[in-house]
Design a protein around this motif. Structure first.
Motif, PDB file in Angstrom:
ATOM      1  N   TYR A 111      17.113  69.795 -56.467  1.00 13.65           N
ATOM      2  CA  TYR A 111      17.707  68.569 -56.970  1.00 13.65           C
ATOM      3  C   TYR A 111      18.193  67.721 -55.806  1.00 13.65           C
ATOM      4  CZ  TYR A 111      20.087  65.561 -60.330  1.00 13.65           C
ATOM      5  OH  TYR A 111      20.460  64.501 -61.113  1.00 13.65           O
ATOM      6  N   HIS A 112      17.900  66.417 -55.869  1.00 12.93           N
ATOM      7  CA  HIS A 112      18.273  65.488 -54.806  1.00 12.93           C
ATOM      8  C   HIS A 112      19.059  64.335 -55.406  1.00 12.93           C
ATOM      9  CE1 HIS A 112      15.405  67.282 -51.859  1.00 12.93           C
ATOM     10  NE2 HIS A 112      14.743  67.593 -52.966  1.00 12.93           N
ATOM     11  N   GLU A 113      20.091  63.917 -54.682  1.00 11.51           N
ATOM     12  CA  GLU A 113      20.902  62.776 -55.119  1.00 11.51           C
ATOM     13  C   GLU A 113      20.861  61.670 -54.069  1.00 11.51           C
ATOM     14  OE1 GLU A 113      24.832  63.520 -56.722  1.00 11.51           O
ATOM     15  OE2 GLU A 113      24.301  65.627 -57.055  1.00 11.51           O
ATOM     16  N   VAL A 114      20.901  60.446 -54.553  1.00  8.41           N
ATOM     17  CA  VAL A 114      20.976  59.265 -53.683  1.00  8.41           C
ATOM     18  C   VAL A 114      22.212  58.480 -54.079  1.00  8.41           C
ATOM     19  CG1 VAL A 114      19.915  57.071 -53.075  1.00  8.41           C
ATOM     20  CG2 VAL A 114      18.494  59.109 -53.306  1.00  8.41           C
ATOM     21  N   MET A 115      23.022  58.123 -53.084  1.00  9.25           N
ATOM     22  CA  MET A 115      24.265  57.412 -53.371  1.00  9.25           C
ATOM     23  C   MET A 115      24.426  56.248 -52.400  1.00  9.25           C
ATOM     24  SD  MET A 115      28.194  58.832 -53.526  1.00  9.25           S
ATOM     25  CE  MET A 115      28.143  59.364 -51.804  1.00  9.25           C
ATOM     26  N   PHE A 116      24.608  55.039 -52.946  1.00 10.41           N
ATOM     27  CA  PHE A 116      24.948  53.847 -52.174  1.00 10.41           C
ATOM     28  C   PHE A 116      26.240  53.286 -52.749  1.00 10.41           C
ATOM     29  CE2 PHE A 116      20.271  53.495 -51.306  1.00 10.41           C
ATOM     30  CZ  PHE A 116      20.368  53.619 -49.942  1.00 10.41           C
ATOM     31  N   ILE A 117      27.236  53.120 -51.920  1.00  8.27           N
ATOM     32  CA  ILE A 117      28.521  52.609 -52.375  1.00  8.27           C
ATOM     33  C   ILE A 117      28.679  51.156 -51.914  1.00  8.27           C
ATOM     34  CG2 ILE A 117      31.018  52.994 -52.382  1.00  8.27           C
ATOM     35  CD1 ILE A 117      29.393  55.200 -53.675  1.00  8.27           C
ATOM     36  N   TYR A 118      29.172  50.315 -52.814  1.00  2.68           N
ATOM     37  CA  TYR A 118      29.472  48.914 -52.506  1.00  2.68           C
ATOM     38  C   TYR A 118      28.239  48.153 -52.001  1.00  2.68           C
ATOM     39  CZ  TYR A 118      34.133  51.005 -52.434  1.00  2.68           C
ATOM     40  OH  TYR A 118      35.273  51.705 -52.738  1.00  2.68           O
ATOM     41  N   GLN A 119      27.111  48.337 -52.679  1.00  3.01           N
ATOM     42  CA  GLN A 119      25.908  47.624 -52.289  1.00  3.01           C
ATOM     43  C   GLN A 119      26.007  46.143 -52.638  1.00  3.01           C
ATOM     44  OE1 GLN A 119      22.938  48.840 -50.613  1.00  3.01           O
ATOM     45  NE2 GLN A 119      24.723  50.077 -50.159  1.00  3.01           N
ATOM     46  N   PRO A 120      25.541  45.261 -51.723  1.00  2.64           N
ATOM     47  CA  PRO A 120      25.543  43.835 -52.059  1.00  2.64           C
ATOM     48  C   PRO A 120      24.643  43.558 -53.251  1.00  2.64           C
ATOM     49  CG  PRO A 120      24.264  44.260 -50.073  1.00  2.64           C
ATOM     50  CD  PRO A 120      24.987  45.520 -50.396  1.00  2.64           C
ATOM     51  N   TYR A 121      25.078  42.679 -54.109  1.00  2.00           N
ATOM     52  CA  TYR A 121      24.384  42.258 -55.326  1.00  2.00           C
ATOM     53  C   TYR A 121      24.393  43.318 -56.425  1.00  2.00           C
ATOM     54  CZ  TYR A 121      22.037  40.270 -51.207  1.00  2.00           C
ATOM     55  OH  TYR A 121      21.765  39.768 -49.970  1.00  2.00           O
ATOM     56  N   CYS A 122      24.623  44.588 -56.075  1.00  2.00           N
ATOM     57  CA  CYS A 122      24.430  45.673 -57.044  1.00  2.00           C
ATOM     58  C   CYS A 122      25.680  46.491 -57.326  1.00  2.00           C
ATOM     59  CB  CYS A 122      23.331  46.627 -56.547  1.00  2.00           C
ATOM     60  SG  CYS A 122      21.765  45.833 -56.188  1.00  2.00           S
ATOM     61  N   GLY A 123      26.622  46.531 -56.415  1.00  2.00           N
ATOM     62  CA  GLY A 123      27.763  47.415 -56.584  1.00  2.00           C
ATOM     63  C   GLY A 123      27.409  48.837 -56.186  1.00  2.00           C
ATOM     64  N   ASP A 124      27.875  49.809 -56.952  1.00  2.00           N
ATOM     65  CA  ASP A 124      27.660  51.223 -56.637  1.00  2.00           C
ATOM     66  C   ASP A 124      26.369  51.716 -57.287  1.00  2.00           C
ATOM     67  OD1 ASP A 124      30.135  51.256 -55.327  1.00  2.00           O
ATOM     68  OD2 ASP A 124      31.172  51.608 -57.221  1.00  2.00           O
ATOM     69  N   ILE A 125      25.591  52.476 -56.515  1.00  2.00           N
ATOM     70  CA  ILE A 125      24.335  53.055 -56.998  1.00  2.00           C
ATOM     71  C   ILE A 125      24.375  54.554 -56.747  1.00  2.00           C
ATOM     72  CG2 ILE A 125      21.829  53.099 -56.708  1.00  2.00           C
ATOM     73  CD1 ILE A 125      22.019  50.201 -55.729  1.00  2.00           C
ATOM     74  N   TRP A 126      24.069  55.314 -57.792  1.00  2.00           N
ATOM     75  CA  TRP A 126      24.067  56.776 -57.676  1.00  2.00           C
ATOM     76  C   TRP A 126      23.040  57.310 -58.666  1.00  2.00           C
ATOM     77  CZ3 TRP A 126      29.367  59.646 -57.080  1.00  2.00           C
ATOM     78  CH2 TRP A 126      29.146  60.923 -56.554  1.00  2.00           C
ATOM     79  N   CYS A 127      22.125  58.121 -58.183  1.00  2.00           N
ATOM     80  CA  CYS A 127      21.108  58.693 -59.074  1.00  2.00           C
ATOM     81  C   CYS A 127      20.668  60.044 -58.547  1.00  2.00           C
ATOM     82  CB  CYS A 127      19.911  57.747 -59.216  1.00  2.00           C
ATOM     83  SG  CYS A 127      18.842  57.689 -57.768  1.00  2.00           S
TER      84      CYS A 127
END
Length: 449
Positions: A111-127
């Protein structure tokens, strides 16, 4: 969460379930639900993702033939979600957080997770995704981004392409006009060509670098070796040259208007060559310092759009000190123009020859053009300068930081757009420049035809 569950850290797990510190995306909220209240999690996902289950025949082949409570409260849930291994990451179903979290329970793959915090235009991304899915090799951070964010990012990239082309063409025109027009070759034209060359660098390298940086930020590939230092050096060099050249150009205008009798175009032109050369050398040294001093360095901005000086105080010094000097110069030039108001009526000055009157009018015109350039530069640069100060003061934290990253992305484009406007300023202020530029375009067009 899984490690706390497997190692039976029930007290810590219970505390984390109560705090839910990371529950700021639908995906992470369901992760908490999966480990803190699995019955609620299964019931929610079964109802919420019913269409997905039906699409992959899970509902018809399994749930319809048994008691639904067996899957919610029993041990058959893994069998229920097993067909999720066949979902493609390009399928719309993959965007469902329930599908992504349930992939954690698949018996095969990692299992792999991707996390981006405070992305411009998008906010928080986590999947998350399981490596057992058929096209896992195509998985990248871009896969996790919502469609509305992808559209925004692509739109910003297109804007950067357009700005790159316009900036390059505009500054090639400026350089070509000044080189081919003897009448326009004065000391100020040397400074303007120096600024045009630095702005040309922005069009050729800095704007394209935003597209490259954005691409690698959302891909599974890494940026080429030395990319940060190379682009950071080029960006700092172009900005420093523009600022220092504006300052030196201001000194030239003040001296020309306050000491017109001592101002010799031949002698000052030679000085201008030395000054411009020194400006580029000093700017190169300034741009090299972050490479030579690791504590300063270059890094990607929080908006993932530009490579700049990592040390906030150093970045403020590089932009702030020359910017303040540019303002002082602009005020000095404007004050000299105002105090010499009699040049507005040169025909009444009987002691001045026609040549002297023309020169006085030209000096005033050049001074006003310089003031306009400084004003436009300030409008473009000031938002970035203010944001740097507010960011260094720590005013953007937690939820407000998402606003900071989004605004920074637009501030960067506004900042770099300064490299485009000088051509339009010259075209508006000087008839000779406008006519010469028109002739160059017409001759090129006729030759191509």
């Amino acid at each position: 969460m899984d490690q706390m569950h497997r190692f039976n850290c029930s007290t810590i797990l219970q505390q984390e379930c109560g705090r839910r510190y990371f529950a700021y995306t639908p995906f992470s909220e369901l992760v908490y639900s999966r480990f803190c209240n699995i019955t609620k999690f299964r019931n929610y996902c079964l109802m919420h993702s019913l269409d997905v289950f039906r699409r992959y025949n899970i509902y018809e082949n399994n749930i319809a033939k048994s008691n639904i409570t067996e899957y919610i409260y029993g041990d058959s849930w893994n069998d229920l979600v097993l067909p999720l291994v066949n979902i493609s990451i390009n399928d719309d179903s993959f965007d469902d957080p329930c599908v992504q979290v349930n992939m954690f329970d698949l018996p095969s793959g990692n299992y792999h997770e991707v996390m981006f915090i405070y992305q411009p235009y998008c906010g928080d991304i986590w999947c998350g995704v399981n490596s057992a899915v058929p096209d896992f090799n195509k998985f990248s951070p871009w896969t996790c981004i919502p469609m509305r964010c992808k559209i925004t990012i692509i739109s910003i990239s297109i804007i950067c392409v357009i700005m790159s082309l316009l900036t390059t063409i505009a500054n090639v025109v400026v350089i070509g006009v000044f080189l081919k027009t003897e009448k326009l070759r004065n000391n100020q034209s040397l400074y303007k060509m120096s600024i045009a060359f630095s702005d040309l660098i922005v069009g050729l390298f800095v704007f394209p670098s935003i597209i490259v940086t954005t691409y690698f930020s959302y891909s599974s590939s890494n940026l080429p070796f030395g990319y940060y230092n190379t682009i950071g050096f080029i960006t700092t060099l172009s900005v420093s040259v523009s600022l220092l050249t504006l300052i030196m150009s201001g000194f030239d205008r003040v001296f020309a208007m306050m000491r017109p009798m001592k101002y010799s175009h031949r002698s000052t032109r030679k000085i201008a060559y030395y000054v411009i050369g020194a400006t580029w050398c000093i700017s190169s040294v300034v741009a090299l310092l972050p490479i030579l001093i690791p504590s300063v360095g270059y890094h990607m901005t929080t908006s993932r759009s530009l490579i700049s000086i990592a040390n906030g105080h150093a970045a403020l010094a590089v932009i702030g000190i020359p910017l303040i000097m540019t303002w002082i110069n602009g005020i000095a030039v404007y004050s000299v123009v105002k105090t010499r108001s009699n040049i507005r009526r040169p025909s009444k000055d009987s002691s001045a020859s026609p040549r002297s009157r023309r020169r006085i009018v030209m000096e005033k015109k050049l001074a006003i053009t310089l003031c306009i350039m400084i004003g436009v530069f300030t409008v473009c640069v000031l938002p970035s300068f203010v944001q740097q100060i507010l960011g260094s003061a720590g005013l953007f934290r937690n939820a407000n930081f998402a606003v900071f990253t989004t605004s920074e992305a637009f501030v960067v484009i506004t900042f770099l757009s300064n490299s485009l406007w000088n051509c339009f300023i010259y075209n508006f202020r000087h008839t000779d420049f406008r006519e010469r530029a028109k002739n160059i375009f017409c001759s090129k067009f006729k030759s191509n035809v």
